[in-house]
Scaffold this active site. Structure first.
Site, PDB file in Angstrom:
ATOM      1  N   ASP A 226      17.301 -24.007 -26.625  1.00 32.42           N
ATOM      2  CA  ASP A 226      18.700 -24.006 -26.459  1.00 32.42           C
ATOM      3  C   ASP A 226      19.014 -24.905 -25.252  1.00 32.42           C
ATOM      4  O   ASP A 226      18.331 -25.042 -24.199  1.00 32.42           O
ATOM      5  CB  ASP A 226      19.172 -22.450 -26.337  1.00 32.42           C
TER       6      ASP A 226
ATOM      7  N   TRP B 263      20.175 -30.355 -27.907  1.00 32.39           N
ATOM      8  CA  TRP B 263      20.440 -31.422 -26.940  1.00 32.39           C
ATOM      9  C   TRP B 263      21.910 -32.312 -27.074  1.00 32.39           C
ATOM     10  O   TRP B 263      22.801 -32.066 -26.301  1.00 32.39           O
ATOM     11  CB  TRP B 263      19.221 -32.264 -26.887  1.00 32.39           C
TER      12      TRP B 263
ATOM     13  N   LEU C   1      24.421 -31.314 -29.133  1.00 29.52           N
ATOM     14  CA  LEU C   1      25.605 -30.370 -28.753  1.00 29.52           C
ATOM     15  C   LEU C   1      26.043 -30.064 -27.586  1.00 29.52           C
ATOM     16  O   LEU C   1      27.210 -30.163 -27.281  1.00 29.52           O
ATOM     17  CB  LEU C   1      25.052 -29.015 -29.551  1.00 29.52           C
ATOM     18  N   TYR C   2      25.128 -30.051 -26.390  1.00 25.66           N
ATOM     19  CA  TYR C   2      25.379 -29.838 -24.974  1.00 25.66           C
ATOM     20  C   TYR C   2      25.675 -31.101 -24.422  1.00 25.66           C
ATOM     21  O   TYR C   2      26.749 -30.953 -23.298  1.00 25.66           O
ATOM     22  CB  TYR C   2      24.372 -28.951 -24.348  1.00 25.66           C
TER      23      TYR C   2
ATOM     24  N   ASP D 264      27.999 -23.266 -33.177  1.00 19.64           N
ATOM     25  CA  ASP D 264      27.357 -22.099 -33.904  1.00 19.64           C
ATOM     26  C   ASP D 264      27.914 -21.748 -35.323  1.00 19.64           C
ATOM     27  O   ASP D 264      29.073 -21.529 -35.318  1.00 19.64           O
ATOM     28  CB  ASP D 264      27.126 -20.717 -33.175  1.00 19.64           C
TER      29      ASP D 264
HETATM   30  C1  GLA Z   1      23.406 -20.539 -28.534  1.00 20.97           C
HETATM   31  C2  GLA Z   1      23.060 -21.324 -30.039  1.00 20.97           C
HETATM   32  C3  GLA Z   1      22.782 -20.089 -30.932  1.00 20.97           C
HETATM   33  C4  GLA Z   1      22.149 -19.037 -30.636  1.00 20.97           C
HETATM   34  C5  GLA Z   1      22.447 -18.382 -29.318  1.00 20.97           C
HETATM   35  C6  GLA Z   1      21.834 -17.206 -28.557  1.00 20.97           C
HETATM   36  O1  GLA Z   1      24.644 -20.255 -28.978  1.00 20.97           O
HETATM   37  O2  GLA Z   1      23.714 -22.320 -30.278  1.00 20.97           O
HETATM   38  O3  GLA Z   1      22.072 -20.871 -32.188  1.00 20.97           O
HETATM   39  O4  GLA Z   1      20.467 -19.568 -30.399  1.00 20.97           O
HETATM   40  O5  GLA Z   1      22.808 -19.374 -28.251  1.00 20.97           O
HETATM   41  O6  GLA Z   1      22.197 -16.712 -27.693  1.00 20.97           O
END
Ligand code: GLA
Length: 427
Positions: free
Chosen positions: A163, A197, A199-200, A224
């Site tokens: 993550d 990677w 996404l952030y 998510d």
């Molecule tokens: C982020 C990820 C999720 C999950 C949570 C866990 O939000 O994108 O898929 O892994 O963290 O805290």
């Protein structure tokens, strides 16, 4: 119906053919999209085993899921990874600096859990974070990449979901993802590397997918998934809106990850579940279910285990599909498959009324070439229906439920060869 085919579509397939040859992470893994189960969406960060022993994040949950995956045909259908997400860790590292699982919820340790999962012929995935804390606030891997990679290898871990919370700067984010990739490779153990990677990164700069593909086996691009139709719609829309950027990056060894399947949970209607399954197949997405396999209903199970849909998802050519056009609240998606076949999905995005008629013009699929001598057409979802040999200029009438999808497979065949085939099957 008038069809406004996206002019970029055929160009996109062309660029795609060139790009998908681009180098993937060289660990020989994820040659087709990863299939398995991941705890997050359905079980989140439930750590209260005294109040909720059946659903809390504990070794028991993963052992039970592994048992069911073998007993109920999931493994046979191709779902092989049992994956732990966030909230498995103790609140601090051990005195030796090593990661350790929560002692009460994982009393026998991760190595033993991995042994158990392996004894079932399945694989174990685990979660960590590139920053100093995971998203739920447990100790992250920053400053410990080599050590943590080695710990995972020693435990027999087969997949790492990495993550991107609490990453510091965007440079550190990229470096962190690359360093963990190298660290995993250096352990000599084959560990699928699932990244978040892009996404952030995307809020700071445009992700470089050629580079991401060199380091990760799959990568999350978007937020998510939740157990709702609005969440599924937002993922589908984001994917289509960014397909020129992301589709060329996918191919054997590296995949765009639109997040977990929530089929069998609480929020999606039957038709919406069909839409998720059909589009995740078209998108060559990892199929990571987040549901309770111990008590799933028969329809959801049949959908998730549908061999023909899974075969589309797992097609060895590894081309990701894309949206060809949207019009009148219909969307047409297509994906090229091996043997010159194509998959096509028609989504009815209207959220009111009855099933609507869609007239699929065969010559729109694959820019007209796959069915230029005709095609054998099979409807796979919402139910199987053999539509027989269709001539190149056929217009196939389909009925699509509100928020539902019709998924088809098209196999090129001239009328003559189709007749010979039919005739020999009679003999
Ligand atoms: C982020 C990820 C999720 C999950 C949570 C866990 O939000 O994108 O898929 O892994 O963290 O805290």
């Amino acid at each position: 119906m008038v069809m406004g085919v996206d002019k970029g579509a055929s160009l996109l397939w062309l660029s795609f053919l060139f790009m998908s040859g681009s180098r993937a992470l060289d660990n020989g893994l994820a040659l087709t999209p990863t299939m398995g189960w991941l705890h997050w969406e359905r079980f989140t960060c439930n750590t209260d085993c005294s109040k909720d022993p059946f659903n809390c994040i504990s070794e028991q949950l993963f052992m039970q899921m592994a048992d069911v995956m073998v007993a109920e045909g999931w493994k046979e259908a191709g779902y092989e990874f049992v994956c732990i997400d966030d909230c498995w860790l103790d609140s601090t590292r051990g005195k030796d600096g090593r990661l350790r699982p929560h002692p009460l919820r994982f009393p026998r340790g991760i190595r033993k859990l991995a042994d158990y999962v392996h004894s079932k012929g399945l694989k174990l995935g685990i979660y960590q974070d590139v920053g100093n804390l995971t998203c739920a606030g447990f100790p992250g891997s920053l400053g410990h990449y080599e050590e943590d990679a080695q710990t995972f290898a020693d435990w027999g871990i087969d997949l790492l979901k990495f993550d991107g919370c609490n990453f510091g700067t965007v440079e550190l984010l990229a470096e962190g993802y690359k360093n963990m990739s190298r660290a995993l490779n250096n352990t000599g153990k084959h560990i699928v590397y699932s990244c978040e990677w892009p996404l952030y990164e995307k809020d700071f700069q445009k992700p470089n997918y050629t580079e991401i593909r060199k380091y990760c086996n799959h990568w999350r691009n978007y937020g998510d998934v939740y157990d709702s139709w609005s969440s599924i719609k937002s993922i589908i829309d984001w994917t289509a809106d960014h397909q020129d950027l992301i589709v060329p990056a996918a191919g054997p060894g590296g995949w765009n990850d639109p997040d977990m399947l929530v089929i069998g949970d609480f929020g999606l209607s039957r038709d919406q579940q069909i839409t998720q399954m059909a589009l995740w197949a078209i998108m060559a997405a990892p199929l990571l279910m987040s549901n309770d396999l111990r008590m799933i209903d028969a329809q959801s199970k049949a959908l998730l285990q549908n061999r023909e849909v899974i075969a589309i998802n797992q097609d060895p050519l590894g081309f990701q599909g894309q949206r060809l056009y949207k019009m009148d609240e219909f969307e047409l998606w297509e994906r090229p498959l091996s043997n010159a076949s194509f998959a096509a999905a028609v989504v009815n995005r209207r959220e009111i009324g009855s099933p609507r008629a869609f007239r699929l013009q065969l010559f729109f699929i694959g820019g007209g070439s796959p069915c230029k001598k005709g095609c054998i057409v099979t409807q796979i979802l919402p139910f199987r229906n053999h539509l027989g040999w269709q001539k190149p200029d056929s217009v196939i009438p389909l009925s699509v439920n509100p928020t539902g999808t019709v998924l088809l497979k098209l196999l090129p065949s001239s009328k003559l060869s189709h007749n010979v085939l039919e005739y020999s099957s009679i003999l």
